[in-house]
Design a protein around this motif. Structure first.
Motif, PDB file in Angstrom:
ATOM      1  N   ARG A  56       0.851  -1.191   0.000  1.00 36.39           N
ATOM      2  CA  ARG A  56       0.000   0.000   0.000  1.00 36.39           C
ATOM      3  C   ARG A  56       0.887   1.242   0.000  1.00 36.39           C
ATOM      4  O   ARG A  56       1.932   1.270   0.657  1.00 36.39           O
ATOM      5  CB  ARG A  56      -0.859   0.086   1.254  1.00 36.39           C
ATOM      6  N   THR A  74     -12.783   3.942  -6.111  1.00 36.41           N
ATOM      7  CA  THR A  74     -11.714   2.995  -6.427  1.00 36.41           C
ATOM      8  C   THR A  74     -11.722   2.682  -7.915  1.00 36.41           C
ATOM      9  O   THR A  74     -12.782   2.583  -8.540  1.00 36.41           O
ATOM     10  CB  THR A  74     -11.820   1.693  -5.607  1.00 36.41           C
ATOM     11  N   THR A  77      -6.718  -0.599 -12.064  1.00 37.40           N
ATOM     12  CA  THR A  77      -6.041  -0.100 -13.262  1.00 37.40           C
ATOM     13  C   THR A  77      -5.544  -1.205 -14.186  1.00 37.40           C
ATOM     14  O   THR A  77      -5.778  -1.159 -15.394  1.00 37.40           O
ATOM     15  CB  THR A  77      -4.873   0.819 -12.884  1.00 37.40           C
ATOM     16  N   TYR A  85      -3.567  -4.115  -9.503  1.00 39.60           N
ATOM     17  CA  TYR A  85      -3.306  -2.776  -8.979  1.00 39.60           C
ATOM     18  C   TYR A  85      -4.601  -1.968  -8.940  1.00 39.60           C
ATOM     19  O   TYR A  85      -5.403  -2.019  -9.865  1.00 39.60           O
ATOM     20  CB  TYR A  85      -2.269  -2.057  -9.844  1.00 39.60           C
ATOM     21  N   ARG A  86      -4.753  -1.209  -7.852  1.00 41.77           N
ATOM     22  CA  ARG A  86      -5.926  -0.351  -7.662  1.00 41.77           C
ATOM     23  C   ARG A  86      -5.502   1.029  -7.196  1.00 41.77           C
ATOM     24  O   ARG A  86      -4.516   1.179  -6.460  1.00 41.77           O
ATOM     25  CB  ARG A  86      -6.846  -0.911  -6.575  1.00 41.77           C
ATOM     26  N   GLU A  87      -6.300   2.009  -7.571  1.00 48.05           N
ATOM     27  CA  GLU A  87      -6.136   3.361  -7.052  1.00 48.05           C
ATOM     28  C   GLU A  87      -7.383   3.744  -6.271  1.00 48.05           C
ATOM     29  O   GLU A  87      -8.490   3.264  -6.554  1.00 48.05           O
ATOM     30  CB  GLU A  87      -5.897   4.348  -8.193  1.00 48.05           C
ATOM     31  N   PHE A  89      -9.325   7.285  -4.384  1.00 47.35           N
ATOM     32  CA  PHE A  89      -9.383   8.738  -4.236  1.00 47.35           C
ATOM     33  C   PHE A  89     -10.459   9.075  -3.214  1.00 47.35           C
ATOM     34  O   PHE A  89     -11.600   8.617  -3.333  1.00 47.35           O
ATOM     35  CB  PHE A  89      -9.681   9.405  -5.576  1.00 47.35           C
ATOM     36  N   LYS A  99      -5.302   9.925  -1.172  1.00 45.81           N
ATOM     37  CA  LYS A  99      -5.263   9.052  -2.338  1.00 45.81           C
ATOM     38  C   LYS A  99      -4.345   7.884  -2.018  1.00 45.81           C
ATOM     39  O   LYS A  99      -3.467   7.984  -1.148  1.00 45.81           O
ATOM     40  CB  LYS A  99      -4.786   9.797  -3.586  1.00 45.81           C
ATOM     41  N   ARG A 101      -2.623   3.869  -3.542  1.00 43.96           N
ATOM     42  CA  ARG A 101      -2.393   2.838  -4.548  1.00 43.96           C
ATOM     43  C   ARG A 101      -2.164   1.538  -3.804  1.00 43.96           C
ATOM     44  O   ARG A 101      -1.395   1.498  -2.835  1.00 43.96           O
ATOM     45  CB  ARG A 101      -1.168   3.183  -5.392  1.00 43.96           C
ATOM     46  N   VAL A 130      -3.168   4.488 -15.451  1.00 40.48           N
ATOM     47  CA  VAL A 130      -2.511   4.618 -14.150  1.00 40.48           C
ATOM     48  C   VAL A 130      -2.206   6.086 -13.900  1.00 40.48           C
ATOM     49  O   VAL A 130      -1.548   6.751 -14.696  1.00 40.48           O
ATOM     50  CB  VAL A 130      -1.205   3.798 -14.112  1.00 40.48           C
ATOM     51  N   THR A 131      -2.705   6.621 -12.774  1.00 42.85           N
ATOM     52  CA  THR A 131      -2.458   8.028 -12.448  1.00 42.85           C
ATOM     53  C   THR A 131      -1.628   8.199 -11.183  1.00 42.85           C
ATOM     54  O   THR A 131      -1.086   9.274 -10.944  1.00 42.85           O
ATOM     55  CB  THR A 131      -3.785   8.791 -12.279  1.00 42.85           C
ATOM     56  N   ILE A 132      -1.542   7.150 -10.367  1.00 45.69           N
ATOM     57  CA  ILE A 132      -0.710   7.192  -9.162  1.00 45.69           C
ATOM     58  C   ILE A 132       0.439   6.210  -9.367  1.00 45.69           C
ATOM     59  O   ILE A 132       0.232   4.995  -9.395  1.00 45.69           O
ATOM     60  CB  ILE A 132      -1.503   6.817  -7.896  1.00 45.69           C
TER      61      ILE A 132
END
Length: 231
Positions: A56, A74, A77, A85-87, A89, A99, A101, A130-132
């Motif tokens: 994490r 959530t 990605t 993988y998950r993001e 916010f 935020k 990941r 993917v943004t993070i």
């Protein structure tokens, strides 16, 4: 693919200062993820499979307080071999306050081993941008011994190991920090804490950065991580 849920922060979710605890923030994030997973995986045979969190990274931009209403989104990605993988916010009144990941591993619960993610499961989730970006972190190995942590039966989950959220409580006891002190936390789960009455904690603080680890009496590492403190 996005899933959102809204939560009102009650007393049972806060620490002694009235801030949403890191353990409960992580649990709310996973509550959204599990809700989504229930829908995505409903037509896939998951009887012998379980997702476990491997790593994490959480950025805490502003404390979340008692009485706040937050929206958690959530986004899964992508998947790569054994990992998914998950993001996440977290917004309060449309303002981003946290935020995260998370990196998951798929486990065969009969053999207690990771397995390669099946193609039908990967297809069901699809791919998102993917943004993070996960940081390439090196962990300091020169840590000072801090003390013993006793494992309670209440710390165990349905997989019969210490629940991943409980580690945040262990880390708070180890470091003496309040939730509001933490700007960023990384934790990598190396091994499950299973069939242990106690574990041993180690840490090192260098200005605004803390390295930590939890091990057993033989030096087996259960988790490693880093914390950045608010300036």
């Amino acid at each position: 693919m996005k899933t959102k849920k809204t939560y009102k922060i009650s007393h049972m979710l806060t620490d002694n200062l009235g801030d949403l605890s890191l353990r409960n923030l992580s649990s709310l994030m996973f509550d959204v993820a599990f809700s989504q997973a229930g829908e995505v995986e409903k037509d896939i045979d998951m009887d012998r499979l379980r997702w476990i969190v491997y790593r994490r990274d959480i950025d805490l931009l502003d404390p979340i307080n008692l009485g706040d209403e937050i929206e958690i989104t959530t986004i899964p990605t992508h998947m790569n071999k054994f990992y998914a993988y998950r993001e996440f916010f977290v917004k309060r009144r449309n303002t981003l306050v946290a935020k995260a990941r998370a990196q998951f591993m798929l486990i065969d619960i009969r053999r207690l081993r990771p397995i390669k993610i099946p193609k039908d499961l990967e297809k069901a989730y699809g791919r998102e941008e993917v943004t993070i970006m996960g940081e390439d972190i090196s962990y300091d190995k020169d840590l000072a011994y801090k003390g013993e942590i006793y494992v309670r039966r209440a710390d165990l989950d349905t997989n019969n190991h210490v629940n991943n959220g409980v580690y945040f409580d262990y880390i708070k006891d180890l470091t003496g920090l309040d939730d509001k002190d933490i700007a960023y936390i990384n934790i990598t789960y190396r091994n499950e804490i299973r069939n242990k009455k106690k574990i041993y904690s180690y840490m090192k603080k260098d200005r605004k950065v803390i390295d930590f680890a939890l091990e057993d009496e033989d030096g087996k590492i259960y988790c490693q991580g880093k914390i950045n403190l608010h300036v």
